[in-house]
Design a protein around this motif. Structure first.
Motif, PDB file in Angstrom:
ATOM      1  N   LEU A  49     108.215 -32.225  36.407  1.00  0.00           N
ATOM      2  CA  LEU A  49     108.709 -32.057  35.034  1.00  0.00           C
ATOM      3  C   LEU A  49     108.747 -33.361  34.258  1.00  0.00           C
ATOM      4  O   LEU A  49     108.835 -33.347  33.031  1.00  0.00           O
ATOM      5  CB  LEU A  49     110.125 -31.474  35.059  1.00  0.00           C
ATOM      6  N   THR A  50     108.722 -34.485  34.946  1.00  0.00           N
ATOM      7  CA  THR A  50     109.028 -35.764  34.300  1.00  0.00           C
ATOM      8  C   THR A  50     107.867 -36.751  34.336  1.00  0.00           C
ATOM      9  O   THR A  50     108.071 -37.954  34.155  1.00  0.00           O
ATOM     10  CB  THR A  50     110.258 -36.412  34.967  1.00  0.00           C
ATOM     11  N   GLY A  51     106.655 -36.265  34.549  1.00  0.00           N
ATOM     12  CA  GLY A  51     105.504 -37.141  34.554  1.00  0.00           C
ATOM     13  C   GLY A  51     105.426 -38.033  35.776  1.00  0.00           C
ATOM     14  O   GLY A  51     104.931 -39.165  35.702  1.00  0.00           O
ATOM     15  N   LEU A  52     105.882 -37.523  36.929  1.00  0.00           N
ATOM     16  CA  LEU A  52     105.825 -38.306  38.158  1.00  0.00           C
ATOM     17  C   LEU A  52     104.390 -38.715  38.497  1.00  0.00           C
ATOM     18  O   LEU A  52     104.154 -39.808  39.027  1.00  0.00           O
ATOM     19  CB  LEU A  52     106.402 -37.495  39.316  1.00  0.00           C
ATOM     20  N   ASP A  53     103.449 -37.852  38.178  1.00  0.00           N
ATOM     21  CA  ASP A  53     102.051 -38.120  38.480  1.00  0.00           C
ATOM     22  C   ASP A  53     101.610 -39.480  37.940  1.00  0.00           C
ATOM     23  O   ASP A  53     100.859 -40.209  38.591  1.00  0.00           O
ATOM     24  CB  ASP A  53     101.177 -37.010  37.886  1.00  0.00           C
ATOM     25  N   GLY A  54     102.099 -39.842  36.761  1.00  0.00           N
ATOM     26  CA  GLY A  54     101.701 -41.088  36.125  1.00  0.00           C
ATOM     27  C   GLY A  54     102.271 -42.332  36.777  1.00  0.00           C
ATOM     28  O   GLY A  54     101.862 -43.453  36.428  1.00  0.00           O
ATOM     29  N   LEU A  55     103.197 -42.177  37.712  1.00  0.00           N
ATOM     30  CA  LEU A  55     103.790 -43.327  38.386  1.00  0.00           C
ATOM     31  C   LEU A  55     102.895 -43.884  39.482  1.00  0.00           C
ATOM     32  O   LEU A  55     103.126 -44.998  39.967  1.00  0.00           O
ATOM     33  CB  LEU A  55     105.138 -42.940  39.003  1.00  0.00           C
ATOM     34  N   PHE A  56     101.880 -43.109  39.880  1.00  0.00           N
ATOM     35  CA  PHE A  56     101.099 -43.469  41.049  1.00  0.00           C
ATOM     36  C   PHE A  56      99.649 -43.742  40.665  1.00  0.00           C
ATOM     37  O   PHE A  56      99.101 -43.102  39.766  1.00  0.00           O
ATOM     38  CB  PHE A  56     101.167 -42.347  42.091  1.00  0.00           C
ATOM     39  N   SER A  57      99.042 -44.687  41.363  1.00  0.00           N
ATOM     40  CA  SER A  57      97.643 -45.023  41.109  1.00  0.00           C
ATOM     41  C   SER A  57      96.740 -43.930  41.669  1.00  0.00           C
ATOM     42  O   SER A  57      97.155 -43.103  42.494  1.00  0.00           O
ATOM     43  CB  SER A  57      97.296 -46.359  41.760  1.00  0.00           C
ATOM     44  N   ALA A  58      95.480 -43.968  41.235  1.00  0.00           N
ATOM     45  CA  ALA A  58      94.512 -42.997  41.739  1.00  0.00           C
ATOM     46  C   ALA A  58      94.364 -43.126  43.251  1.00  0.00           C
ATOM     47  O   ALA A  58      94.249 -42.120  43.967  1.00  0.00           O
ATOM     48  CB  ALA A  58      93.168 -43.196  41.044  1.00  0.00           C
ATOM     49  N   GLU A  59      94.380 -44.356  43.767  1.00  0.00           N
ATOM     50  CA  GLU A  59      94.255 -44.568  45.208  1.00  0.00           C
ATOM     51  C   GLU A  59      95.456 -43.996  45.959  1.00  0.00           C
ATOM     52  O   GLU A  59      95.300 -43.370  47.018  1.00  0.00           O
ATOM     53  CB  GLU A  59      94.125 -46.059  45.509  1.00  0.00           C
ATOM     54  N   GLU A  60      96.667 -44.197  45.411  1.00  0.00           N
ATOM     55  CA  GLU A  60      97.868 -43.668  46.050  1.00  0.00           C
ATOM     56  C   GLU A  60      97.842 -42.146  46.091  1.00  0.00           C
ATOM     57  O   GLU A  60      98.149 -41.529  47.120  1.00  0.00           O
ATOM     58  CB  GLU A  60      99.110 -44.169  45.321  1.00  0.00           C
ATOM     59  N   LYS A  61      97.435 -41.543  44.982  1.00  0.00           N
ATOM     60  CA  LYS A  61      97.383 -40.084  44.937  1.00  0.00           C
ATOM     61  C   LYS A  61      96.311 -39.542  45.881  1.00  0.00           C
ATOM     62  O   LYS A  61      96.514 -38.518  46.539  1.00  0.00           O
ATOM     63  CB  LYS A  61      97.147 -39.613  43.505  1.00  0.00           C
ATOM     64  N   GLN A  62      95.180 -40.234  45.972  1.00  0.00           N
ATOM     65  CA  GLN A  62      94.127 -39.765  46.864  1.00  0.00           C
ATOM     66  C   GLN A  62      94.577 -39.840  48.313  1.00  0.00           C
ATOM     67  O   GLN A  62      94.269 -38.954  49.121  1.00  0.00           O
ATOM     68  CB  GLN A  62      92.857 -40.587  46.671  1.00  0.00           C
ATOM     69  N   ARG A  63      95.314 -40.900  48.648  1.00  0.00           N
ATOM     70  CA  ARG A  63      95.835 -41.009  50.014  1.00  0.00           C
ATOM     71  C   ARG A  63      96.749 -39.816  50.323  1.00  0.00           C
ATOM     72  O   ARG A  63      96.668 -39.214  51.401  1.00  0.00           O
ATOM     73  CB  ARG A  63      96.605 -42.310  50.170  1.00  0.00           C
ATOM     74  N   ASP A 105     100.545 -54.462  59.146  1.00  0.00           N
ATOM     75  CA  ASP A 105      99.311 -55.232  58.969  1.00  0.00           C
ATOM     76  C   ASP A 105      98.827 -55.783  60.300  1.00  0.00           C
ATOM     77  O   ASP A 105      99.617 -56.155  61.174  1.00  0.00           O
ATOM     78  CB  ASP A 105      99.551 -56.412  58.018  1.00  0.00           C
ATOM     79  N   GLY A 106      97.503 -55.907  60.430  1.00  0.00           N
ATOM     80  CA  GLY A 106      96.915 -56.565  61.575  1.00  0.00           C
ATOM     81  C   GLY A 106      96.995 -55.745  62.842  1.00  0.00           C
ATOM     82  O   GLY A 106      97.549 -54.636  62.873  1.00  0.00           O
ATOM     83  N   TYR A 107      96.391 -56.255  63.916  1.00  0.00           N
ATOM     84  CA  TYR A 107      96.442 -55.626  65.246  1.00  0.00           C
ATOM     85  C   TYR A 107      95.927 -54.188  65.222  1.00  0.00           C
ATOM     86  O   TYR A 107      96.414 -53.329  65.954  1.00  0.00           O
ATOM     87  CB  TYR A 107      97.863 -55.670  65.804  1.00  0.00           C
ATOM     88  N   GLY A 108      94.962 -53.939  64.357  1.00  0.00           N
ATOM     89  CA  GLY A 108      94.386 -52.610  64.269  1.00  0.00           C
ATOM     90  C   GLY A 108      95.188 -51.612  63.463  1.00  0.00           C
ATOM     91  O   GLY A 108      94.847 -50.422  63.434  1.00  0.00           O
ATOM     92  N   CYS A 109      96.245 -52.069  62.782  1.00  0.00           N
ATOM     93  CA  CYS A 109      97.087 -51.170  61.976  1.00  0.00           C
ATOM     94  C   CYS A 109      96.496 -51.005  60.578  1.00  0.00           C
ATOM     95  O   CYS A 109      95.809 -51.897  60.078  1.00  0.00           O
ATOM     96  CB  CYS A 109      98.512 -51.715  61.888  1.00  0.00           C
ATOM     97  N   PRO A 110      96.766 -49.879  59.901  1.00  0.00           N
ATOM     98  CA  PRO A 110      96.119 -49.594  58.622  1.00  0.00           C
ATOM     99  C   PRO A 110      96.465 -50.552  57.484  1.00  0.00           C
ATOM    100  O   PRO A 110      95.655 -50.766  56.585  1.00  0.00           O
ATOM    101  CB  PRO A 110      96.590 -48.165  58.297  1.00  0.00           C
ATOM    102  N   GLY A 111      97.689 -51.098  57.476  1.00  0.00           N
ATOM    103  CA  GLY A 111      98.052 -52.065  56.447  1.00  0.00           C
ATOM    104  C   GLY A 111      98.155 -51.491  55.039  1.00  0.00           C
ATOM    105  O   GLY A 111      97.807 -52.165  54.070  1.00  0.00           O
ATOM    106  N   ARG A 112      98.635 -50.277  54.911  1.00  0.00           N
ATOM    107  CA  ARG A 112      98.784 -49.660  53.582  1.00  0.00           C
ATOM    108  C   ARG A 112     100.134 -50.034  52.980  1.00  0.00           C
ATOM    109  O   ARG A 112     101.025 -50.556  53.648  1.00  0.00           O
ATOM    110  CB  ARG A 112      98.656 -48.137  53.688  1.00  0.00           C
ATOM    111  N   SER A 113     100.298 -49.730  51.703  1.00  0.00           N
ATOM    112  CA  SER A 113     101.529 -50.088  51.002  1.00  0.00           C
ATOM    113  C   SER A 113     102.682 -49.176  51.393  1.00  0.00           C
ATOM    114  O   SER A 113     102.491 -48.094  51.970  1.00  0.00           O
ATOM    115  CB  SER A 113     101.311 -49.993  49.488  1.00  0.00           C
ATOM    116  N   ALA A 114     103.890 -49.620  51.042  1.00  0.00           N
ATOM    117  CA  ALA A 114     105.085 -48.810  51.306  1.00  0.00           C
ATOM    118  C   ALA A 114     105.025 -47.492  50.547  1.00  0.00           C
ATOM    119  O   ALA A 114     105.408 -46.439  51.075  1.00  0.00           O
ATOM    120  CB  ALA A 114     106.341 -49.590  50.932  1.00  0.00           C
ATOM    121  N   VAL A 115     104.551 -47.532  49.307  1.00  0.00           N
ATOM    122  CA  VAL A 115     104.482 -46.305  48.507  1.00  0.00           C
ATOM    123  C   VAL A 115     103.464 -45.334  49.095  1.00  0.00           C
ATOM    124  O   VAL A 115     103.718 -44.123  49.177  1.00  0.00           O
ATOM    125  CB  VAL A 115     104.166 -46.631  47.039  1.00  0.00           C
ATOM    126  N   GLU A 116     102.321 -45.847  49.546  1.00  0.00           N
ATOM    127  CA  GLU A 116     101.342 -44.969  50.192  1.00  0.00           C
ATOM    128  C   GLU A 116     101.931 -44.347  51.460  1.00  0.00           C
ATOM    129  O   GLU A 116     101.711 -43.162  51.739  1.00  0.00           O
ATOM    130  CB  GLU A 116     100.082 -45.757  50.534  1.00  0.00           C
TER     131      GLU A 116
END
Length: 415
Positions: A23-37, A81-92
């Protein structure tokens, strides 16, 4: 009383990746990459979890093969990060958790236990040898980990743990004690076990140990007859003179005392803040669809004022929960050290409350049909009883917030 069907058309929220609840435009808070993830994780849930979860839940089956699937999906230790881990953001990572919990809380818990607890402990506090030995295998799902903190008589008060580790003259450590409500323990290849050293070790109190589960004296047994989290595995661990080499201890100063496990718990709590919104959103979507199709007294349930009032309250609460999760996630991505215990407690406390009330309300709106596994809300509500309890009860989080507000710790009883 039925609603006026001549009212203005509803807002089109179909373009939001979160669907009609936005209802509040949450979609616009996230990048295209974040939404695709998030959508990638949703597709995995739709293919591998939704078609089977009712049967798994009813028969109390944990699909062990899902762990390797999570590894291929890249959600195990996703935020590391590192050691074969994906290293994605907290939001993702948060968005992935809410998609997984829209499928089932028990299966999202697997990602928390493996990544936020066991892997985080090794990543934050471990030696280079420990990291190199375990993290890549755990990120891929080749190796499974568990995290042993809670005990039969020490849940909300981990300082009361009775598991001990004594160091012998040759340097070996010997662990003894028991842990309870430990996710994945019967499947684990490695356990991070927290124990009191005291006068038996270096005098530095609680320490963590990396314990291969094939070590003699280590045993685990699954807890049965659960009414919640039935598609996941929680266990009791017994440690009977478990002998470990000197380098099994987590060596970092950050792991000394309870601050070591608490740092890992806060990683898991962060995932919960997001995850429970997925369960709430799924329950909302289930009842929104049901009330559109179900007719009573000659009209769809969705056309009645009481139904719309309940749906409105649910949607507003879910939007508030996402906004809270988003705020904490952005702070964490900007500066992880800026995320305070009170911030994490505020998110876990309120979002768990919101999610469980929405799941219960949705079950009620489904009527008698709501008690069957054909519909998800009661399964979500039952699971959320556990989620609300583990990684800190409501009361623990209230007292954490209260300590921040007043400067007074009130965790002990007041005589």
């Amino acid at each position: 009383m039925s609603a006026d069907r001549s009212a203005a058309p509803s807002q089109d929220t179909s373009s939001s990746f979160l669907g009609p609840v936005d209802l509040t435009g949450l979609d616009g808070l996230f990048s295209a990459e974040e939404k695709q993830r998030a959508l990638d994780v949703r597709a995995f849930v739709d293919e591998h979890i939704r078609p089977h979860i009712a049967d798994w839940y009813e028969r109390a089956i944990f699909p062990q093969e899902i762990i390797a699937g999570f590894g291929r999906l890249g959600v195990l230790g996703m935020h590391l990060d590192g050691y074969g881990c994906p290293g994605r953001s907290a939001v993702e990572y948060g968005l992935a958790n809410q998609e997984l919990e829209a499928g089932d809380s028990g299966l999202r818990t697997i990602v928390s236990v493996q990544g936020s607890l066991a892997m985080s402990a090794i990543h934050k506090h471990g030696s280079e040898d420990q990291k190199n030995e375990w993290l890549q295998k755990m990120a891929s799902g080749e190796a499974v980990g568990c995290f042993g903190l809670t005990e039969p008589a020490a849940g909300s008060d981990p300082a009361a743990m009775t598991t001990t580790a004594r160091q012998e003259p040759g340097g070996d450590w010997v662990l003894g004690g028991a842990k309870r409500w430990i996710g994945l323990a019967t499947l684990a290849d490695v356990a991070v076990i927290w124990a009191q050293t005291g006068e038996h070790g270096d005098g530095r109190g609680v320490r963590g140990f990396v314990v291969p589960t094939d070590t003699p004296g280590f045993s685990a047994e699954a807890i049965s007859q659960k009414l919640s989290m039935r598609a996941s595995v929680q266990c009791e661990i017994r440690l009977e003179d478990v002998r470990l080499p000197a380098d099994a201890i987590l060596p970092a100063d950050s792991a000394v005392g309870l601050k070591g496990p608490f740092q890992c718990l806060n990683e898991a709590r962060f995932g919960i803040i997001w995850g429970v919104m997925g369960a709430a959103r799924d329950a909302f979507n289930a009842v929104l669809d049901y009330t559109a199709d179900r007719e009573q007294f000659g009209a769809p349930l969705a056309s009645y004022q009481l139904t719309q009032a309940k749906l409105a309250d649910m949607a507003v609460a879910i939007n508030r929960g996402y906004l809270l999760a988003h705020q904490i996630g952005r702070v964490k991505d900007a500066d992880a050290e800026a995320v305070t215990p009170a911030m994490i407690s505020a998110g876990k406390l309120d979002n768990c409350r919101v999610a469980i009330e929405i799941a219960r309300e949705a079950r009620e709106m489904l009527g008698g049909n709501g008690i069957t596994l054909e519909h998800s809300p009661l399964r979500h509500a039952n699971n959320l009883e556990s989620v609300r309890t583990y990684e800190g009860t409501d009361e623990v989080h209230q007292l954490t917030i209260g300590r921040t507000l007043t400067g007074i710790g009130a965790f002990t009883s007041r005589g």
